[in-house]
Write an enzyme that holds these catalytic residues in place. Structure first.
Site, PDB file in Angstrom:
ATOM      1  CE  LYS A  80      -8.505  -1.768  13.269  1.00 27.22           C
ATOM      2  NZ  LYS A  80      -8.651  -2.919  14.080  1.00 27.22           N
TER       3      LYS A  80
HETATM    4  C1  LIG Z   1      -8.602  -4.009  13.388  1.00 25.66           C
HETATM    5  C2  LIG Z   1      -8.447  -5.416  13.871  1.00 25.66           C
HETATM    6  C3  LIG Z   1      -8.419  -6.661  13.015  1.00 25.66           C
HETATM    7  C4  LIG Z   1      -8.185  -6.339  11.457  1.00 25.66           C
HETATM    8  O1  LIG Z   1      -7.114  -5.700  10.961  1.00 25.66           O
HETATM    9  P1  LIG Z   1      -6.711  -5.826   9.467  1.00 25.66           P
HETATM   10  O2  LIG Z   1      -6.128  -4.603   9.225  1.00 25.66           O
HETATM   11  O3  LIG Z   1      -7.860  -6.548   8.580  1.00 25.66           O
HETATM   12  O4  LIG Z   1      -5.455  -7.030   9.758  1.00 25.66           O
HETATM   13  C5  LIG Z   1      -8.702  -7.803  13.526  1.00 25.66           C
HETATM   14  N1  LIG Z   1      -8.830  -7.928  14.902  1.00 25.66           N
HETATM   15  C6  LIG Z   1      -8.848  -7.051  15.526  1.00 25.66           C
HETATM   16  C7  LIG Z   1      -9.214  -6.952  17.347  1.00 25.66           C
HETATM   17  C8  LIG Z   1      -8.937  -5.728  15.153  1.00 25.66           C
HETATM   18  O5  LIG Z   1      -9.006  -4.647  16.008  1.00 25.66           O
END
Ligand SMILES: *Cc1c(COP(=O)(O)O)cnc(C)c1O
Length: 229
Positions: free
Chosen positions: A25
């Site tokens: 992210k």
């Molecule tokens: C990053 C992401 C997740 C997972 O995030 P977590 O930190 O595991 O809760 C789920 N869905 C999308 C679309 C994402 O971009």
């Protein structure tokens, strides 16, 4: 940023916003995330759920006549979890937050370059390249939509070809309705989500991170061009 200008996370259109700080992210705490809310009751509930359902504020204790008041007192009032972020992760997150603007600016630069170099190629569509949308986006991923059938190459073949040149690609995301857990809970039939299916068929994410050098960006562009030309 929302269309009307406020930042995502300000909760101007919702009760709570959820952020992931997974390593892929825009900012990371290695794992974990955050919830924002302007509702103090929801905030309190989240704090309790984060810590095994435990309340530490005596003013909020459920009355129990025989409880001895003392600094150790706490009450488990709900069945919660251990969702506490470690201090070390939080320190990493704060340092990342300081760099967020600079990293986002670099993402904008790379996205603009990709848009300019890949936008006019045949058999590729850039689903996010509308300028106003790019300007408001957190630019988490850079997506191509490729007409693999027209190119006469499968997506796995294309990924292997790029891999062999040192370029990692990924597919974001498999539509939720194709996941068995959700599929079994959605009352519907295959073909009910033609837009998701159409998107999914051509989706390919290419390398996109702020520390990419100009050379690496250009190298990626050249490889994509070789793939589709
Ligand atoms: C990053 C992401 C997740 C997972 O995030 P977590 O930190 O595991 O809760 C789920 N869905 C999308 C679309 C994402 O971009």
């Amino acid at each position: 940023v929302y269309e009307d200008g406020g930042p995502v996370g300000s909760c101007q259109h919702c009760d709570m916003s959820v952020f992931s700080f997974h390593p892929v992210k825009p900012i990371t705490t290695a794992e974990g995330g955050a919830v924002t809310t302007n509702d103090s009751e929801l905030a309190r509930r989240l704090q309790i759920l984060r810590n095994h359902g435990i309340e530490r504020d005596p003013a909020r204790f459920v009355d129990q006549a025989d409880d001895e008041a003392g600094p150790w007192q706490h009450q488990q009032q709900a069945l919660g979890f251990n969702y506490r972020m470690t201090d070390i992760q939080a320190a990493l997150g704060l340092a990342q937050l300081d760099k967020l603007d600079a990293m986002l600016a670099r993402r904008r630069q790379i996205a603009a370059y990709y848009d300019a170099r890949l936008g006019n190629l045949e058999n590729i569509v850039l689903p996010q390249s509308e300028l106003a949308a790019r300007a408001r986006s957190g630019l988490h991923l850079y997506l191509l939509h490729i007409d693999f059938a027209a190119l006469g190459i499968t997506r796995p073949e294309a990924m292997t070809q790029l891999r062999d040149r040192g370029i990692g690609t990924q597919v974001h995301y498999i539509p939720v309705h194709r996941q068995p857990f959700h599929r079994d809970r959605i009352a519907g039939t295959p073909g009910d989500f033609p837009v998701s299916e159409q998107y999914y068929r051509g989706a390919l994410s290419i390398p996109f991170f702020p520390s990419m050098t100009d050379h690496e960006v250009e190298f990626t562009v050249a490889a994509i061009k070789d793939l589709v030309q």
